[in-house]
Design a protein around this motif. Sequence first.
Motif, PDB file in Angstrom:
ATOM      1  N   THR A  98      10.717  71.349  94.250  1.00 49.79           N
ATOM      2  CA  THR A  98       9.652  70.894  95.146  1.00 49.79           C
ATOM      3  C   THR A  98       8.467  71.850  95.147  1.00 49.79           C
ATOM      4  O   THR A  98       7.528  71.658  95.915  1.00 49.79           O
ATOM      5  CB  THR A  98      10.183  70.759  96.587  1.00 49.79           C
ATOM      6  N   THR A  99       8.490  72.872  94.313  1.00 48.12           N
ATOM      7  CA  THR A  99       7.330  73.753  94.195  1.00 48.12           C
ATOM      8  C   THR A  99       6.139  72.936  93.684  1.00 48.12           C
ATOM      9  O   THR A  99       6.256  72.250  92.665  1.00 48.12           O
ATOM     10  CB  THR A  99       7.622  74.910  93.222  1.00 48.12           C
ATOM     11  N   PRO A 100       4.993  72.985  94.364  1.00 45.75           N
ATOM     12  CA  PRO A 100       3.823  72.222  93.914  1.00 45.75           C
ATOM     13  C   PRO A 100       3.380  72.651  92.517  1.00 45.75           C
ATOM     14  O   PRO A 100       3.443  73.834  92.163  1.00 45.75           O
ATOM     15  CB  PRO A 100       2.761  72.557  94.967  1.00 45.75           C
ATOM     16  N   LEU A 101       2.930  71.686  91.734  1.00 45.56           N
ATOM     17  CA  LEU A 101       2.551  71.920  90.344  1.00 45.56           C
ATOM     18  C   LEU A 101       1.059  71.676  90.151  1.00 45.56           C
ATOM     19  O   LEU A 101       0.501  70.711  90.685  1.00 45.56           O
ATOM     20  CB  LEU A 101       3.354  71.007  89.419  1.00 45.56           C
ATOM     21  N   ALA A 102       0.441  72.541  89.351  1.00 46.25           N
ATOM     22  CA  ALA A 102      -0.984  72.423  89.039  1.00 46.25           C
ATOM     23  C   ALA A 102      -1.171  72.551  87.538  1.00 46.25           C
ATOM     24  O   ALA A 102      -0.491  73.346  86.881  1.00 46.25           O
ATOM     25  CB  ALA A 102      -1.786  73.510  89.755  1.00 46.25           C
ATOM     26  N   VAL A 103      -2.104  71.777  86.987  1.00 45.10           N
ATOM     27  CA  VAL A 103      -2.375  71.838  85.552  1.00 45.10           C
ATOM     28  C   VAL A 103      -3.746  71.236  85.277  1.00 45.10           C
ATOM     29  O   VAL A 103      -4.265  70.471  86.096  1.00 45.10           O
ATOM     30  CB  VAL A 103      -1.276  71.086  84.750  1.00 45.10           C
ATOM     31  N   GLY A 104      -4.350  71.584  84.134  1.00 40.65           N
ATOM     32  CA  GLY A 104      -5.538  70.855  83.718  1.00 40.65           C
ATOM     33  C   GLY A 104      -6.762  71.638  83.335  1.00 40.65           C
ATOM     34  O   GLY A 104      -7.785  71.036  83.005  1.00 40.65           O
ATOM     35  N   GLU A 105      -6.722  72.969  83.306  1.00 40.24           N
ATOM     36  CA  GLU A 105      -7.938  73.703  82.987  1.00 40.24           C
ATOM     37  C   GLU A 105      -8.403  73.469  81.553  1.00 40.24           C
ATOM     38  O   GLU A 105      -9.588  73.657  81.258  1.00 40.24           O
ATOM     39  CB  GLU A 105      -7.769  75.195  83.255  1.00 40.24           C
ATOM     40  N   VAL A 106      -7.509  73.044  80.660  1.00 35.56           N
ATOM     41  CA  VAL A 106      -7.908  72.756  79.278  1.00 35.56           C
ATOM     42  C   VAL A 106      -8.147  71.260  79.051  1.00 35.56           C
ATOM     43  O   VAL A 106      -8.424  70.847  77.929  1.00 35.56           O
ATOM     44  CB  VAL A 106      -6.866  73.277  78.267  1.00 35.56           C
ATOM     45  N   HIS A 113       0.671  81.237  91.356  1.00 36.79           N
ATOM     46  CA  HIS A 113       1.097  81.901  90.121  1.00 36.79           C
ATOM     47  C   HIS A 113       0.797  81.014  88.917  1.00 36.79           C
ATOM     48  O   HIS A 113       0.888  79.788  88.995  1.00 36.79           O
ATOM     49  CB  HIS A 113       2.586  82.230  90.154  1.00 36.79           C
ATOM     50  N   ASP A 114       0.453  81.655  87.802  1.00 39.18           N
ATOM     51  CA  ASP A 114       0.108  80.956  86.563  1.00 39.18           C
ATOM     52  C   ASP A 114       1.101  81.328  85.469  1.00 39.18           C
ATOM     53  O   ASP A 114       1.198  82.490  85.077  1.00 39.18           O
ATOM     54  CB  ASP A 114      -1.314  81.347  86.143  1.00 39.18           C
ATOM     55  N   ALA A 115       1.842  80.337  84.960  1.00 43.04           N
ATOM     56  CA  ALA A 115       2.782  80.570  83.855  1.00 43.04           C
ATOM     57  C   ALA A 115       2.098  80.441  82.502  1.00 43.04           C
ATOM     58  O   ALA A 115       2.689  80.790  81.467  1.00 43.04           O
ATOM     59  CB  ALA A 115       3.947  79.589  83.935  1.00 43.04           C
ATOM     60  N   HIS A 116       0.903  79.927  82.472  1.00 38.74           N
ATOM     61  CA  HIS A 116       0.040  79.855  81.286  1.00 38.74           C
ATOM     62  C   HIS A 116       0.698  79.151  80.106  1.00 38.74           C
ATOM     63  O   HIS A 116       0.651  79.623  78.967  1.00 38.74           O
ATOM     64  CB  HIS A 116      -0.455  81.245  80.890  1.00 38.74           C
ATOM     65  N   HIS A 117       1.285  78.001  80.370  1.00 41.11           N
ATOM     66  CA  HIS A 117       1.815  77.094  79.343  1.00 41.11           C
ATOM     67  C   HIS A 117       2.980  77.669  78.543  1.00 41.11           C
ATOM     68  O   HIS A 117       3.262  77.199  77.437  1.00 41.11           O
ATOM     69  CB  HIS A 117       0.715  76.697  78.346  1.00 41.11           C
ATOM     70  N   ARG A 118       3.705  78.647  79.058  1.00 40.13           N
ATOM     71  CA  ARG A 118       4.640  79.388  78.216  1.00 40.13           C
ATOM     72  C   ARG A 118       6.096  78.947  78.344  1.00 40.13           C
ATOM     73  O   ARG A 118       6.958  79.481  77.647  1.00 40.13           O
ATOM     74  CB  ARG A 118       4.533  80.881  78.533  1.00 40.13           C
ATOM     75  N   LEU A 119       6.380  78.018  79.237  1.00 40.65           N
ATOM     76  CA  LEU A 119       7.762  77.659  79.498  1.00 40.65           C
ATOM     77  C   LEU A 119       8.102  76.294  78.919  1.00 40.65           C
ATOM     78  O   LEU A 119       7.221  75.476  78.658  1.00 40.65           O
ATOM     79  CB  LEU A 119       8.012  77.636  81.018  1.00 40.65           C
ATOM     80  N   GLN A 121      -1.425  59.947  83.158  1.00 37.71           N
ATOM     81  CA  GLN A 121      -0.007  59.786  83.480  1.00 37.71           C
ATOM     82  C   GLN A 121       0.434  60.776  84.549  1.00 37.71           C
ATOM     83  O   GLN A 121       1.194  60.431  85.464  1.00 37.71           O
ATOM     84  CB  GLN A 121       0.835  59.959  82.219  1.00 37.71           C
ATOM     85  N   LEU A 122      -0.044  62.006  84.454  1.00 37.07           N
ATOM     86  CA  LEU A 122       0.314  63.030  85.427  1.00 37.07           C
ATOM     87  C   LEU A 122      -0.079  62.611  86.835  1.00 37.07           C
ATOM     88  O   LEU A 122       0.670  62.834  87.797  1.00 37.07           O
ATOM     89  CB  LEU A 122      -0.380  64.352  85.077  1.00 37.07           C
ATOM     90  N   ILE A 123      -1.263  62.004  86.954  1.00 33.53           N
ATOM     91  CA  ILE A 123      -1.755  61.622  88.273  1.00 33.53           C
ATOM     92  C   ILE A 123      -1.095  60.343  88.765  1.00 33.53           C
ATOM     93  O   ILE A 123      -0.574  60.292  89.886  1.00 33.53           O
ATOM     94  CB  ILE A 123      -3.293  61.464  88.247  1.00 33.53           C
ATOM     95  N   GLU A 124      -1.077  59.301  87.950  1.00 33.45           N
ATOM     96  CA  GLU A 124      -0.592  58.016  88.447  1.00 33.45           C
ATOM     97  C   GLU A 124       0.915  58.018  88.703  1.00 33.45           C
ATOM     98  O   GLU A 124       1.406  57.244  89.532  1.00 33.45           O
ATOM     99  CB  GLU A 124      -0.981  56.882  87.515  1.00 33.45           C
ATOM    100  N   GLU A 125       1.665  58.907  88.039  1.00 35.39           N
ATOM    101  CA  GLU A 125       3.096  59.039  88.326  1.00 35.39           C
ATOM    102  C   GLU A 125       3.381  60.153  89.330  1.00 35.39           C
ATOM    103  O   GLU A 125       4.534  60.446  89.622  1.00 35.39           O
ATOM    104  CB  GLU A 125       3.870  59.289  87.033  1.00 35.39           C
ATOM    105  N   GLN A 126       2.301  60.753  89.837  1.00 34.52           N
ATOM    106  CA  GLN A 126       2.394  61.825  90.835  1.00 34.52           C
ATOM    107  C   GLN A 126       3.331  62.942  90.379  1.00 34.52           C
ATOM    108  O   GLN A 126       4.173  63.434  91.124  1.00 34.52           O
ATOM    109  CB  GLN A 126       2.820  61.243  92.190  1.00 34.52           C
ATOM    110  N   ALA A 157       2.824  73.385  78.505  1.00 33.84           N
ATOM    111  CA  ALA A 157       1.676  72.743  77.880  1.00 33.84           C
ATOM    112  C   ALA A 157       1.752  71.244  78.148  1.00 33.84           C
ATOM    113  O   ALA A 157       2.818  70.633  77.998  1.00 33.84           O
ATOM    114  CB  ALA A 157       1.672  73.012  76.378  1.00 33.84           C
ATOM    115  N   ALA A 158       0.631  70.647  78.560  1.00 29.31           N
ATOM    116  CA  ALA A 158       0.647  69.253  78.999  1.00 29.31           C
ATOM    117  C   ALA A 158       0.245  68.279  77.898  1.00 29.31           C
ATOM    118  O   ALA A 158      -0.166  67.152  78.199  1.00 29.31           O
ATOM    119  CB  ALA A 158      -0.270  69.080  80.205  1.00 29.31           C
ATOM    120  N   ASP A 159       0.373  68.687  76.635  1.00 29.92           N
ATOM    121  CA  ASP A 159       0.113  67.751  75.543  1.00 29.92           C
ATOM    122  C   ASP A 159       0.983  66.504  75.716  1.00 29.92           C
ATOM    123  O   ASP A 159       0.538  65.382  75.498  1.00 29.92           O
ATOM    124  CB  ASP A 159       0.427  68.400  74.185  1.00 29.92           C
ATOM    125  N   ASN A 160       2.231  66.728  76.098  1.00 29.50           N
ATOM    126  CA  ASN A 160       3.147  65.636  76.435  1.00 29.50           C
ATOM    127  C   ASN A 160       3.235  65.583  77.955  1.00 29.50           C
ATOM    128  O   ASN A 160       3.975  66.350  78.584  1.00 29.50           O
ATOM    129  CB  ASN A 160       4.518  65.883  75.815  1.00 29.50           C
TER     130      ASN A 160
END
Length: 403
Positions: free
Chosen positions: A256-264, A210-216, A273-278, A241-244
């Motif tokens: 524990t729901t897996p998280l995905a981000v990064g198309e932009v 599922h895609d929440a499209h940066h809205r939450l 930071q997202l990767i190295e802090e897992q 939005a992953a600006d922060n």
Amino acid sequence: MLKITSAKVVVTCPGRNFVTLKIETSDGVHGLGDATLNGRELAVASYLTDHVIPLLIGRDAHTIEDIWQFLYRGAYWRRGPVTMAAIAAVDTALWDIKAKVAGLPLYQLLGGASRGGCMVYGHANGADIDKTIEAALVYQAEGYRAIRLQSGVPGLSSTYGVSKDRYFYEPADAALPTENIWSTEKYLRTVPELFRRAREALGWDVHLLHDAHHRLTPIEAARLGKDLEPYRPFWLEDAVAADNQANFRLIRQHTTTPLAVGEVFNSIWDAKQLIEEQLIDYIRATVVHAGGITHLRRIASFADLHNVRTGCHGATDLSPVCMAAALHFGLSVPNFGVQEYMRHTEETDTVFPHAYSFDRGLMHPGDAPGLGVDLDEALAAQYEYKPAYLPVNRLEDGTMWNW
């Protein structure tokens, strides 16, 4: 030395706009790179034509890494979607050339196949939950092992991911941006029910996304992730939005729901930071928007060190050139997760004849030398560019929000 003798940009619109870079060499071999930036296509076309192509003529096409560094470090104004899409087009075209000269499919130059094919996911959507489930059952019958679920939200006239056509979703729908109305409260009441119904209808042997499209907000995303846990989603995409990047810490603390981000994302720095802090499980950066195959391999290698897998963006705003590159990349990297796959129209497939194929939920780039994609320039010229913007979003009180 394999000298670059010419390069040109082709803009075409066989149902939607695409920007393609074609580089030609002294031995007659040419390579293609996707430079499409949805809603800002001509900015990248100009960047390439006016600022990049003059720098390429006379260079050795085999020096891919040096050319990448030259275009990245030499520009001074680093990163950003326009610059990185232009660099990606050059990089992809040069990899296409190198593999053609070697007489090998590109994935062989990237280390060979790490798997028999790339698992892809299709997009099931509908105006309501019933129609979304109906569409998902069709995808399941077609052999898909992973399906994204998006449904209309009661009380909202439009919802992200719900298309007019079951297969061909193109959100850039007008010469000027359309304005959509959004309500997080109504949305959060709908998605858990969508997943509950989907598990009842589809069972547990198919991955659901599922895609929440940066809205939450982070806490809203955490709440949604927790609500979805009983249905074991493959991932929740673009929750905020992953600006922060630190926003994902709060989500991680509560679900524990897996998280995905990064198309932009444009570069490894957007994901560091997202990767190295897992804080995420899947990185969705893609070839055309993250500096090409050379840079995307760096991102994937860094992610692999932290048990983060790839899940490259693959919407129809990426041409078949980019889809082929993504499949060669995905077939080769050890930490591949899944590849998004939105089918192109027949017109697009005719303009970009390609060797990649779909079979029982997996895609393979094929074994043609290079990317295995070509460009019919005469046919492309028949489809003129059409201004098309992505929509914008407002909350019900009129506040601008993330689209």
